[in-house]
Design a protein around this motif. Structure first.
Motif, short mmCIF file in Angstrom:
data_model
loop_
_atom_site.label_atom_id
_atom_site.label_comp_id
_atom_site.label_asym_id
_atom_site.label_seq_id
_atom_site.Cartn_x
_atom_site.Cartn_y
_atom_site.Cartn_z
N GLU A 36 0.82 -1.21 0.00
CA GLU A 36 0.00 0.00 0.00
C GLU A 36 0.86 1.26 0.00
O GLU A 36 0.50 2.27 -0.62
CB GLU A 36 -0.92 -0.01 1.22
CG GLU A 36 -2.06 -1.02 1.13
CD GLU A 36 -2.80 -1.17 2.45
OE1 GLU A 36 -2.34 -0.60 3.46
OE2 GLU A 36 -3.83 -1.87 2.47
N ARG A 37 1.99 1.23 0.70
CA ARG A 37 2.86 2.41 0.78
C ARG A 37 3.64 2.64 -0.51
O ARG A 37 4.13 3.73 -0.76
CB ARG A 37 3.83 2.28 1.96
CG ARG A 37 3.18 2.45 3.31
CD ARG A 37 4.24 2.55 4.41
NE ARG A 37 5.10 1.38 4.45
CZ ARG A 37 4.84 0.27 5.11
NH1 ARG A 37 3.70 0.17 5.79
NH2 ARG A 37 5.69 -0.75 5.12
N GLU A 56 13.14 2.20 2.34
CA GLU A 56 12.25 1.44 3.23
C GLU A 56 12.32 -0.06 2.91
O GLU A 56 12.27 -0.90 3.82
CB GLU A 56 10.82 1.95 3.08
CG GLU A 56 10.61 3.33 3.66
CD GLU A 56 9.34 4.01 3.16
OE1 GLU A 56 8.57 3.33 2.43
OE2 GLU A 56 9.12 5.19 3.48
N SER A 74 10.92 4.93 -0.80
CA SER A 74 10.38 3.58 -0.89
C SER A 74 11.48 2.54 -1.10
O SER A 74 11.35 1.40 -0.66
CB SER A 74 9.33 3.49 -2.01
OG SER A 74 9.85 3.95 -3.23
#
Length: 410
Positions: free
Chosen positions: A53-54, A68, A65
Motif C-alpha cells: 500500500e505504501r 524502506e 520507498s
C-alpha cells in the motif's frame, strides 16, 4: 489428557489468525494441514499489505520507498538471526527452500571432484535429497544413504561411521520428518561430519514451527527453512555459516552482487513477502519472557511446544484406539513434532481427506508429502500414502476431538 485451556492463551492466539473464521459447508473449518503450510498470522498479513500500500521499490534507489525496502529486508534478517541464533549477514532469502538448496548444491559442487561423496537419508523430504543427488551426478560423486529402521521409525545409525568417511563432503539431514513427525538427533551426524571435514546441511522446514533451533550449537553449517511453515509468507530462508558463505560461488548474473548474503539472492526478491517474516517470528516472542528477542522467542516456543504436544498426544491416543486405524509413529520415548500420520483399513487416504472436508469441514492432507523414500520403505506409497494431521498453536481440543470422532464415523 490434562486440559491446557487455563495455561495456554488459545483464545488470544486464534484471534490473530483471520483464516480461522472461514466456514465450509456451514461449519467452522478445522485446519490440520499446517505441515504443508500454516495459516498466516494477522500481523504478517498487515505487514505484507502495508508494504504494498505504501509503494514498493527495488533496492539501491535514491528515494524513500527504496530505502524502506532495504530496511524491511534488514529487519527480516535480524529477526531470522534471533530465531535461528545466527548472524544477520548469514541469512539469505529465496523463492523457497527447494530453490535455495538447488542453488547452494550447484555452487558447492564446483569445489568437489569425482570420487568425493555425499550422504542423504531415507527419512528426508526430497528437497534435502534430490538437489544433492543431482549435483553428485553432475560431478561424479558417490551417494550413500542412511537407512530408516522400519521397526523404530527412526534413522539407523549403526553404520554411520562407514557412511560418512574421509571422502564425504556433504551430509544432508532433516531435523524432523515432515511425514511422521520423528525428531532426528543431529549430534551424531554433526560430530562425524566434523571429524571428516564434511559440511552438515540441515532441513529445518518442518522443525522450525515446533522446535527451538540454535544453528551453531547444533554444529550445522547450512540450515534451511521456510516462513510459510511458521505463520508467515512463502519465502525460503538459508542461514549459512560465514566461513562457508564467503567462499560460496552461486550461479548468478555478472552484474549481481558478489558479496554475501546478497550473492545467493538472484533476481528481485519478494519484498512484500519478506516484510511478513519479522511479524511471523515475533508471533512466538509475544508469549515469551526475557530481555532479548531471542530469549522471548525461546520462551514462547516452549509454551507452544507444550500445548501442541498435549494435543498431539490426545490425537495419537484417540486414533490408536479406533479399530482399523494404524498410526505410523516412533516409540513414545522418541521426540516427535505434533504431526500424526495414519491410515484406515480399507480406505484410500485421499478419499478419507475428501470425506473429512465435505462431511466435517476438517482439512487434512494425504500422500507421501515428498518424503517419498520413507513412504516406499514403510510400504505406503502404493496405497496412497498417509493421512497426515498436524497441530498448530491455533488448534483446539475441540478440533482434535472432532477429528477423532469423524474418523470413528468412517
Amino acid at each position: 489428557m490434562k486440559s491446557t485451556k487455563t495455561t495456554f492463551p488459545i483464545t488470544e492466539v486464534r484471534a490473530q489468525f483471520p483464516a480461522l473464521a472461514r466456514m465450509y459447508k456451514d461449519r467452522p473449518v478445522a485446519y490440520f494441514d499446517g505441515p504443508g503450510g500454516s495459516q498466516v498470522v494477522n500481523s504478517a498479513i498487515q505487514a505484507i499489505a502495508g508494504y504494498m500500500e505504501r509503494g514498493g521499490a527495488n533496492l539501491h534507489g535514491s528515494f524513500p520507498s527504496s530505502w524502506e525496502t532495504e530496511e524491511i529486508i534488514s529487519e527480516a534478517r535480524l529477526a531470522v538471526a534471533d530465531f535461528l541464533n545466527v548472524q544477520a549477514n548469514e541469512v539469505a532469502f529465496g523463492a523457497n527452500m527447494t530453490t535455495l538448496t538447488i542453488a547452494i548444491a550447484n555452487a558447492l559442487g564446483k569445489n568437489f571432484k569425482e570420487g568425493d561423496g555425499i550422504v542423504v537419508t531415507e527419512m528426508d523430504h526430497r528437497a534435502n535429497v534430490d538437489p544433492w543427488i543431482m549435483m553428485a551426478k553432475d560431478r561424479g560423486l558417490t551417494v550413500r544413504w542412511v537407512k530408516v529402521d522400519t521397526d523404530t521409525k527412526t534413522l539407523d545409525l549403526k553404520d554411520l561411521d562407514k557412511l560418512i568417511n574421509e571422502k564425504t563432503k556433504i551430509v544432508a539431514v532433516g531435523m524432523a520428518s515432515n511425514a511422521i513427525g520423528t525428531v532426528v538427533d543431529l549430534q551424531p551426524f554433526a560430530e562425524r561430519a566434523k571429524q571428516v571435514g564434511a559440511l552438515l546441511v540441515a532441513d529445518a522446514v518442518h522443525a522450525a514451527p515446533h522446535l527451538p533451533i540454535d544453528r551453531d550449537h547444533q554444529q550445522i553449517d547450512i540450515l534451511l527453512c521456510s516462513a510459510y511453515k511458521f505463520f508467515g509468507p512463502h519465502i525460503g530462508i538459508a542461514a549459512i555459516k560465514e566461513a562457508v558463505f564467503k567462499n560460496l560461488e552461486p550461479y548468478k548474473l555478472t552484474t549481481s552482487p558478489s558479496y554475501y548474503p546478497d550473492k545467493l539472492e538472484t533476481g528481485t526478491q519478494n519484498h512484500e513477502g519478506i516484510a511478513g517474516i519479522r511479524p511471523a517470528i515475533e508471533f512466538f516472542a509475544q508469549f515469551g519472557e526475557g530481555e532479548s528477542r531471542r530469549k522471548r522467542i525461546l520462551s514462547g516456543m516452549e509454551q507452544i511446544e507444550v500445548y501442541e504436544n498435549s494435543l498431539a498426544d490426545r490425537l495419537r491416543e484417540g486414533l490408536s484406539a479406533i479399530e482399523g486405524v494404524t498410526v505410523t509413529q516412533a516409540a513414545n520415548d522418541v521426540p516427535k513434532t505434533p504431526t500424526v500420520a495414519f491410515g484406515v483399513s480399507g480406505r484410500e487416504p485421499g478419499e478419507i481427506c475428501r470425506r473429512l472436508a465435505e462431511d466435517h469441514s476438517i482439512f487434512v492432507a494425504a500422500g507421501h508429502f515428498y518424503a517419498s523414500t520413507l513412504g516406499e520403505v514403510l510400504g505406503v506409497n502404493d496405497s496412497g500414502g498417509w493421512v497426515r494431521a498436524g497441530l498448530a498453536p491455533y488448534s483446539t481440543e475441540e478440533e482434535v476431538e472432532r477429528l477423532i470422532g469423524a474418523i470413528k464415523n468412517l
